[in-house]
Write a protein that holds these residues in place. Structure first.
Motif: not given
Length: 200
Positions: A115-131
């Motif tokens: 979901l975080a990479t919708e619309g990207m040519d090459h889907p690339l994403a990392l998971a993150a949390t709030l610190d």
């Protein structure tokens, strides 16, 4: 969205645990890696293990074992590259990685990364949390990686790049934010293993 392939990263040296395979340590009635397989396999189209050394020690998992192609324990990115090369052989477009020492990561990891990479040519994403101190904390062993960028990654590793976020930032990598601060709790020390046993 088409489910990606999954790659469990187990290629580290576990120096703070005295060496060996952290994923084979037990937390509750299962090993850490069994917890990881149980959470990741329903979210992906197929699964492999990135590990170095004798692959026979993982025979009971019945998974393909893929070693780093970059020598000298080059870190998580070397495992990502091994996974991308394996995925290319399968005709896949992307992989999702998870660490073998992080047994309780979210069961919706893959769809949220996608979901975080919708619309990207090459889907690339990392998971993150709030610190509380750093704001967003990215978890570089939990990501969605496009096969199309594997040659770029290989060149970066050959040039000496080791930090995951430096490479993902170069390619406008996104983040998928997860609300639970402890979602990516990983086992680095004997005390962490005791905590994981309690969590299990």
């Amino acid at each position: 969205m088409t489910p990606p392939l999954g790659v469990i990263l187990a290629g580290g040296q576990a120096t703070r645990m005295g060496g060996g395979d952290k994923g084979l340590l037990r937390a509750g009635d299962k090993r850490l890696i069994d917890h990881v397989i149980d959470r990741l396999s329903p979210q992906v189209a197929g699964l492999a293990l990135n590990a170095n050394g004798d692959p026979g020690r993982f025979d009971d998992l019945n998974l393909p074992v893929i070693a780093d192609s970059i020598g000298g324990f080059a870190g998580p990115l070397a495992g990502v590259l091994a996974g991308l090369d394996w995925a290319a052989e399968q005709g896949a477009d992307a992989i999702v990685t998870a660490a073998a020492d992080t047994p309780f990561f979210p069961c919706d990891l893959v769809p949220r990364l996608q979901l975080a990479t919708e619309g990207m040519d090459h889907p690339l994403a990392l998971a993150a949390t709030l610190d509380p101190k750093r704001g967003q904390a990215r978890h570089p062993t939990f990501g969605l990686w496009p096969v199309a960028l594997r040659d770029d990654l290989r060149a970066a590793l050959d040039a000496g790049l080791r930090k995951v976020v430096l490479w993902t930032d170069q390619h406008d990598g996104r983040t998928a934010l997860f609300p639970d601060e402890a979602a990516f709790f990983n086992v680095n020390t004997p005390d962490d293993l005791n905590t994981a046993k309690d969590m299990a």
